[in-house]
Design a protein around this motif. Structure first.
Motif, PDB file in Angstrom:
ATOM      1  N   ARG A  85       8.722-113.380  46.307  1.00 64.84           N
ATOM      2  CA  ARG A  85       7.620-112.819  47.083  1.00 64.84           C
ATOM      3  C   ARG A  85       8.047-111.527  47.761  1.00 64.84           C
ATOM      4  N   ALA A  86       7.139-110.579  47.815  1.00 67.45           N
ATOM      5  CA  ALA A  86       7.423-109.310  48.496  1.00 67.45           C
ATOM      6  C   ALA A  86       6.132-108.727  49.042  1.00 67.45           C
ATOM      7  N   SER A  87       6.234-108.004  50.130  1.00 72.52           N
ATOM      8  CA  SER A  87       5.090-107.271  50.660  1.00 72.52           C
ATOM      9  C   SER A  87       4.876-106.026  49.799  1.00 72.52           C
ATOM     10  N   GLU A  88       3.624-105.679  49.573  1.00 69.47           N
ATOM     11  CA  GLU A  88       3.289-104.539  48.724  1.00 69.47           C
ATOM     12  C   GLU A  88       2.452-103.529  49.500  1.00 69.47           C
ATOM     13  N   PRO A  89       3.031-102.386  49.851  1.00 69.58           N
ATOM     14  CA  PRO A  89       2.290-101.408  50.655  1.00 69.58           C
ATOM     15  C   PRO A  89       1.345-100.509  49.855  1.00 69.58           C
ATOM     16  N   ASN A 105       4.997-100.606  42.036  1.00 64.90           N
ATOM     17  CA  ASN A 105       5.975-101.504  42.649  1.00 64.90           C
ATOM     18  C   ASN A 105       6.960-100.723  43.499  1.00 64.90           C
ATOM     19  N   LYS A 106       7.334-101.331  44.593  1.00 58.94           N
ATOM     20  CA  LYS A 106       8.324-100.711  45.463  1.00 58.94           C
ATOM     21  C   LYS A 106       9.692-101.290  45.124  1.00 58.94           C
ATOM     22  N   PRO A 107      10.750-100.605  45.534  1.00 56.99           N
ATOM     23  CA  PRO A 107      12.088-101.144  45.282  1.00 56.99           C
ATOM     24  C   PRO A 107      12.281-102.481  46.004  1.00 56.99           C
ATOM     25  N   ALA A 108      13.129-103.303  45.451  1.00 58.81           N
ATOM     26  CA  ALA A 108      13.424-104.601  46.067  1.00 58.81           C
ATOM     27  C   ALA A 108      14.052-104.387  47.444  1.00 58.81           C
ATOM     28  N   VAL A 109      13.668-105.244  48.370  1.00 56.39           N
ATOM     29  CA  VAL A 109      14.203-105.191  49.725  1.00 56.39           C
ATOM     30  C   VAL A 109      15.406-106.125  49.798  1.00 56.39           C
ATOM     31  N   PRO A 110      16.526-105.646  50.338  1.00 60.73           N
ATOM     32  CA  PRO A 110      17.674-106.543  50.449  1.00 60.73           C
ATOM     33  C   PRO A 110      17.361-107.704  51.403  1.00 60.73           C
ATOM     34  N   ARG A 111      17.774-108.866  51.038  1.00 66.76           N
ATOM     35  CA  ARG A 111      17.556-110.064  51.852  1.00 66.76           C
ATOM     36  C   ARG A 111      18.845-110.435  52.564  1.00 66.76           C
ATOM     37  N   PRO A 112      18.743-111.039  53.748  1.00 65.77           N
ATOM     38  CA  PRO A 112      19.954-111.374  54.504  1.00 65.77           C
ATOM     39  C   PRO A 112      20.738-112.510  53.856  1.00 65.77           C
ATOM     40  N   GLU A 113      22.022-112.512  54.134  1.00 66.86           N
ATOM     41  CA  GLU A 113      22.866-113.627  53.711  1.00 66.86           C
ATOM     42  C   GLU A 113      22.506-114.837  54.572  1.00 66.86           C
ATOM     43  N   LEU A 114      22.577-116.016  54.012  1.00 66.39           N
ATOM     44  CA  LEU A 114      22.233-117.226  54.759  1.00 66.39           C
ATOM     45  C   LEU A 114      23.068-117.378  56.020  1.00 66.39           C
ATOM     46  N   SER A 115      24.313-116.964  55.958  1.00 62.00           N
ATOM     47  CA  SER A 115      25.184-117.097  57.130  1.00 62.00           C
ATOM     48  C   SER A 115      24.713-116.250  58.312  1.00 62.00           C
ATOM     49  N   GLU A 116      23.831-115.291  58.064  1.00 63.13           N
ATOM     50  CA  GLU A 116      23.316-114.443  59.128  1.00 63.13           C
ATOM     51  C   GLU A 116      22.252-115.145  59.978  1.00 63.13           C
ATOM     52  N   PHE A 117      21.633-116.206  59.437  1.00 59.23           N
ATOM     53  CA  PHE A 117      20.574-116.854  60.197  1.00 59.23           C
ATOM     54  C   PHE A 117      20.569-118.379  60.109  1.00 59.23           C
TER      55      PHE A 117
END
Length: 187
Positions: free
Chosen positions: A11-15, A169-181
């Motif tokens: 899933r991603a937001s699409e502007p 399509n916009k570029p993929a957004v980096p997602r946080p590592e699980l250890s961050e949250f």
């Protein structure tokens, strides 16, 4: 993994959105999904406004009035930019938290339920092949915007869900590592 999990992981937001917007049958199905959000005591503490067509111009005017209220005297060029925010997509769905007095369900829980409902709505529209972008900003808290959209005392905007067909399509957004949250308790 189930298809739901795969869908959520992608899933991603699409502007960048353009016509066509979701049709009536797609919207009906998406709102039925929204109504499945967790809802302690079945209070249904949410409601929605669907804005499209010429009504987007009226929304732009409401936003311009709210912006002027926040900023004072503003030049016409800036107000045109604010008005044009209502035309970022062919349809905007305003999500409204509408808490109800209840001895066992605090207002914050009802607002969270409204947010979950809005998420389900967006996910359903994306599953139907449309793009969505959930936007907020300072104008969702402005009293003149709230009044202009007809909100009642105690209601609040949880967001503007822009929707339509993805134009690029916009570029993929980096997602946080699980250890961050994520952490194990006790820590």
């Amino acid at each position: 993994m189930s298809s739901v999990t795969d869908f959520l992981l992608n899933r991603a937001s699409e502007p960048r959105l353009e016509a066509p917007a979701p049709d009536a049958a797609t919207l009906d199905r998406a709102f039925r999904c929204a109504a499945r959000a967790p809802d302690h005591a079945l209070l249904r503490p949410w409601r929605y406004l669907v804005i499209e067509g010429e009504d987007l111009d009226a929304l732009g005017e409401v936003l311009a009035v709210g912006y002027s209220d926040l900023r004072g005297k503003t030049d016409d060029k800036k107000l045109d930019i604010i008005r044009n925010k209502a035309h970022r997509s062919p349809m905007i769905i305003v999500g409204i938290a509408s808490p109800k007095p209840h001895p066992k369900v605090p207002e914050v829980e009802q607002i969270l339920s409204a947010g979950a409902s809005m998420s389900y709505l967006g996910l359903s529209l994306q599953d139907a092949g449309y793009g969505v972008m959930w936007r907020t900003g300072e104008l969702v808290y402005n009293r003149l915007v709230l009044e202009g959209l007809g909100l009642e005392e105690g209601e609040s905007i949880i967001g503007f869900l822009y929707t339509g067909t993805v134009s690029s399509n916009k570029p993929a957004v980096p997602r946080p590592e699980l250890s961050e949250f994520v952490a194990r308790w006790p820590g």
